[in-house]
Design an enzyme around this catalytic site. Structure first.
Site: not given
Ligand code: NAP
Ligand code: 8YV
Length: 301
Positions: A220, A267, A249
């Site tokens: 994010r 994104h 964004e």
């Molecule tokens: P997840 O399985 O919940 O993993 C999140 C990780 O963040 C956990 O390992 C957690 O570990 C760590 N974390 C949380 N707070 C922290 C802190 N203060 N310091 C260090 N580590 C911390 O989530 P995921 O499914 O992998 O997804 C992660 C994130 O990616 C989502 O929340 C979303 O915002 C983002 N994302 C972006 C896109 C995109 O389109 N760019 C797509 C999908 C996801 P601990 O709790 O042990 O610290």
């Molecule tokens: C998508 C995301 O871009 O899963 C998330 O957290 O940021 C992305 O996968 C979004 O959900 C599409 O609107």
């Protein structure tokens, strides 16, 4: 007898609330008729929207991030909330590597160089190697672990930082984020967004990454102090950045647009036909499961 449920879409998946000429008036008149809300990680659901839907029982969100959903407001009303974890791990991890390779080897920059006709005047600058280098992952969750597995194919050494070491993995846990940044060549950010991680990547972390280090953010925009990042990129305090997400964004800091050591994406990390299709199916399945069994399949936490 079958029960009919009315489900409101916050964004334009199909014509929804966003297509209404006056959403506030629409909610005032119709809000009480909806028991379900479909939204996304981008559109979100704040306390005001939840309050405007007094019969709401379930929120099904398209995306895994929950930072735009007011989970506390939903919990106070006993509203079930679902997101779409796991189905997007592969494509987000792939895009993290696309950004790493692009910014280090200069793929987009070299493409621009060629199109400008500059090949006739000389060769493109040398890039930086990705394979065999050190990869630091901030957040070893579902997507972070998928990125770490991909790194084996690039012969990269992997360490990670999270608040607690993750059980059952061989990658080295680095309790200090600046320690991880100092150690690695590529720092990939894939933690959850929200207040707890706001500006986790600040000037200290960027300075620890240093003039040879690259920052990749597929988490994010809020996780990175964007003003500090722009300054670090402009002054060579880090080597480059690959960014899929931004603080406000779709606004991207003007200071980034002219830089050749950054790759900027709108994104799109989960944005493949296959993954977005799987996410849409899971949004639907969560609603069906809730209306059938009273429980969503993948509850957001
Ligand atoms: P997840 O399985 O919940 O993993 C999140 C990780 O963040 C956990 O390992 C957690 O570990 C760590 N974390 C949380 N707070 C922290 C802190 N203060 N310091 C260090 N580590 C911390 O989530 P995921 O499914 O992998 O997804 C992660 C994130 O990616 C989502 O929340 C979303 O915002 C983002 N994302 C972006 C896109 C995109 O389109 N760019 C797509 C999908 C996801 P601990 O709790 O042990 O610290
Ligand atoms: C998508 C995301 O871009 O899963 C998330 O957290 O940021 C992305 O996968 C979004 O959900 C599409 O609107």
């Amino acid at each position: 007898m079958t029960t009919r449920h009315r489900v409101l879409q916050k964004g334009r998946l199909l014509p929804g609330l966003a297509g209404e000429p006056d959403p506030a008036a629409y909610l005032a008149a119709q809000g009480h008729t909806f028991t379900g809300l479909v939204t996304s990680a981008v559109f979100g659901a704040d306390a005001a929207l939840i309050e405007a839907l007094p019969s709401l029982q379930v929120i099904s969100s398209f995306g895994v991030g929950t930072d735009s959903l007011d989970l506390a407001a939903a919990a106070r009303r006993g509203i079930a909330v679902a997101n779409t974890p796991d189905v997007l791990n592969d494509c987000v991890a792939d895009l993290a590597f696309a950004l790493m390779l692009d910014v280090a080897r200069g793929v987009s920059a070299a493409d621009r160089f060629l199109r400008r006709g500059e090949w006739h005047q000389g060769r493109f600058r040398l890039g930086q190697r990705v394979s065999g280098r050190r990869l630091g992952i901030v957040g070893l969750g579902r997507i972070g672990r998928t990125i770490a597995r991909r790194a084996a194919g690039f012969d990269m050494a992997v360490r990670y930082h999270s608040r607690r070491p993750v059980d059952g993995v061989d990658w080295v846990h680095e309790p200090s984020l600046t320690g991880l940044a100092e150690w690695c060549d590529f720092l990939v950010v894939i933690v959850a967004g929200g207040a707890g991680t706001r500006h986790l990547i600040d000037i200290r972390v960027l300075d620890a990454l240093g003039p040879e280090g690259f920052l990749i953010n597929v988490a994010r925009g809020s996780v990175v102090d964007e003003a500090a990042l722009v300054h670090a990129l402009q002054t060579g305090r880090i080597a480059g950045a690959g960014l899929d997400v931004f603080e406000a964004e779709p606004n991207v800091p003007a200071g980034l647009l002219g830089l050749d050591n950054v790759v900027l994406l709108p994104h799109i990390a989960s944005g493949t036909a296959q993954t977005r299709g799987a996410m849409a199916d899971l949004v639907h399945e969560n609603l069906r499961a809730f209306y059938r069994d009273g429980r969503v399949q993948t509850p957001a936490s």
